[in-house]
Scaffold this motif. Structure first.
Motif, mmCIF file in Angstrom:
data_model
loop_
_atom_site.group_PDB
_atom_site.id
_atom_site.type_symbol
_atom_site.label_atom_id
_atom_site.label_comp_id
_atom_site.label_asym_id
_atom_site.label_seq_id
_atom_site.Cartn_x
_atom_site.Cartn_y
_atom_site.Cartn_z
ATOM 1 N N LYS A 37 19.007 3.287 -8.032
ATOM 2 C CA LYS A 37 17.777 4.364 -8.158
ATOM 3 C C LYS A 37 18.193 5.511 -8.553
ATOM 4 O O LYS A 37 17.696 6.303 -9.282
ATOM 5 C CB LYS A 37 17.257 4.480 -6.557
ATOM 6 C CG LYS A 37 16.489 3.458 -6.169
ATOM 7 C CD LYS A 37 15.952 3.376 -4.907
ATOM 8 C CE LYS A 37 15.239 2.139 -3.795
ATOM 9 N NZ LYS A 37 14.769 2.409 -2.949
ATOM 10 N N THR A 38 19.682 5.900 -8.423
ATOM 11 C CA THR A 38 19.978 7.580 -8.921
ATOM 12 C C THR A 38 20.020 7.545 -10.410
ATOM 13 O O THR A 38 20.404 6.700 -11.066
ATOM 14 C CB THR A 38 21.343 7.557 -8.444
ATOM 15 O OG1 THR A 38 21.384 7.420 -6.902
ATOM 16 C CG2 THR A 38 21.811 9.197 -8.643
ATOM 17 N N VAL A 39 19.314 8.845 -10.786
ATOM 18 C CA VAL A 39 19.456 9.073 -12.093
ATOM 19 C C VAL A 39 20.485 10.232 -12.555
ATOM 20 O O VAL A 39 20.908 10.859 -11.765
ATOM 21 C CB VAL A 39 17.977 9.857 -12.500
ATOM 22 C CG1 VAL A 39 18.249 10.300 -13.928
ATOM 23 C CG2 VAL A 39 16.956 8.803 -12.478
ATOM 24 N N ARG A 40 21.383 9.855 -13.301
ATOM 25 C CA ARG A 40 22.684 10.545 -13.604
ATOM 26 C C ARG A 40 22.797 10.370 -15.087
ATOM 27 O O ARG A 40 22.428 9.785 -15.741
ATOM 28 C CB ARG A 40 23.742 10.260 -12.680
ATOM 29 C CG ARG A 40 24.110 8.565 -13.056
ATOM 30 C CD ARG A 40 25.270 8.337 -11.886
ATOM 31 N NE ARG A 40 24.685 7.733 -10.704
ATOM 32 C CZ ARG A 40 25.357 7.843 -9.706
ATOM 33 N NH1 ARG A 40 26.591 8.115 -9.589
ATOM 34 N NH2 ARG A 40 24.629 7.314 -8.487
ATOM 35 N N THR A 41 23.819 11.121 -15.451
ATOM 36 C CA THR A 41 24.346 11.298 -16.827
ATOM 37 C C THR A 41 25.999 10.672 -16.802
ATOM 38 O O THR A 41 26.478 11.275 -16.087
ATOM 39 C CB THR A 41 24.354 12.687 -17.682
ATOM 40 O OG1 THR A 41 23.027 13.087 -17.775
ATOM 41 C CG2 THR A 41 24.986 12.589 -19.128
ATOM 42 N N VAL A 42 26.086 9.557 -17.563
ATOM 43 C CA VAL A 42 27.529 8.694 -17.536
ATOM 44 C C VAL A 42 28.019 8.510 -18.853
ATOM 45 O O VAL A 42 27.127 8.529 -19.735
ATOM 46 C CB VAL A 42 27.500 7.629 -16.643
ATOM 47 C CG1 VAL A 42 27.058 7.839 -15.283
ATOM 48 C CG2 VAL A 42 26.582 6.904 -17.256
ATOM 49 N N THR A 43 29.196 7.989 -19.052
ATOM 50 C CA THR A 43 29.742 7.452 -20.190
ATOM 51 C C THR A 43 30.105 6.041 -19.514
ATOM 52 O O THR A 43 30.926 6.192 -18.745
ATOM 53 C CB THR A 43 30.717 8.261 -20.896
ATOM 54 O OG1 THR A 43 30.248 9.430 -21.441
ATOM 55 C CG2 THR A 43 31.541 7.249 -22.086
ATOM 56 N N VAL A 44 29.285 5.107 -20.088
ATOM 57 C CA VAL A 44 29.757 3.689 -19.620
ATOM 58 C C VAL A 44 29.976 2.761 -20.634
ATOM 59 O O VAL A 44 29.397 2.645 -21.731
ATOM 60 C CB VAL A 44 28.648 3.212 -18.635
ATOM 61 C CG1 VAL A 44 27.243 3.315 -19.272
ATOM 62 C CG2 VAL A 44 28.899 2.110 -17.816
ATOM 63 N N GLU A 45 31.102 1.748 -20.560
ATOM 64 C CA GLU A 45 31.396 0.623 -21.534
ATOM 65 C C GLU A 45 30.392 -0.438 -21.374
ATOM 66 O O GLU A 45 30.076 -0.817 -20.066
ATOM 67 C CB GLU A 45 32.676 0.242 -21.216
ATOM 68 C CG GLU A 45 33.128 -0.693 -22.382
ATOM 69 C CD GLU A 45 34.756 -0.741 -22.469
ATOM 70 O OE1 GLU A 45 35.095 -1.708 -23.256
ATOM 71 O OE2 GLU A 45 35.332 -0.407 -21.628
ATOM 72 N N MET A 46 29.656 -0.673 -22.240
ATOM 73 C CA MET A 46 28.692 -1.744 -22.346
ATOM 74 C C MET A 46 29.361 -3.243 -22.825
ATOM 75 O O MET A 46 30.554 -2.916 -23.207
ATOM 76 C CB MET A 46 27.318 -1.335 -23.141
ATOM 77 C CG MET A 46 26.804 -0.056 -22.877
ATOM 78 S SD MET A 46 26.002 -0.161 -21.174
ATOM 79 C CE MET A 46 24.807 -0.996 -21.310
#
Length: 103
Positions: A37-46
């Motif tokens: 549920k949390t909204v955040r800004t991230v850098t994530v490997e897809m």
């Protein structure tokens, strides 16, 4: 007439390009580590690249940028709005042979 300018000699460069890892953003999270549920800004490997931007839980949602490294989109970049893991709304898509901006 105009006198000739200096001769320009172009020689092949002996320098190699910097490693691809230099262009990749630093990963700040994994999809499995994000709660639902949390909204955040991230850098994530897809699976096929790297996404930097807003997520809601494990879904790209809001403003963000996807850089594709694998698959049929390798080398392409989308920067703009995302809705439910899909580029939607205003954004810029850099294809291998051009750019599209719209919304």
């Amino acid at each position: 007439g105009v006198p000739p300018g200096p001769e320009i000699v172009v020689e092949p460069s002996s320098k190699s390009l910097p490693p691809v890892s230099m262009y990749q953003p630093k990963i700040t999270a994994t999809l499995s580590s994000l709660d639902k549920k949390t909204v955040r800004t991230v850098t994530v490997e897809m699976d096929d690249g790297v996404y930097t931007g807003e997520v809601r839980g494990q879904v790209r949602e809001g403003k963000g940028e996807q850089i594709w490294h694998d698959g049929h989109r390798a080398g392409e970049v989308y920067s703009g709005q995302w809705v439910d893991n899909t580029p939607e709304g205003h954004g810029t898509y850099h294809y291998m042979d051009g750019v599209y901006e719209g919304g």
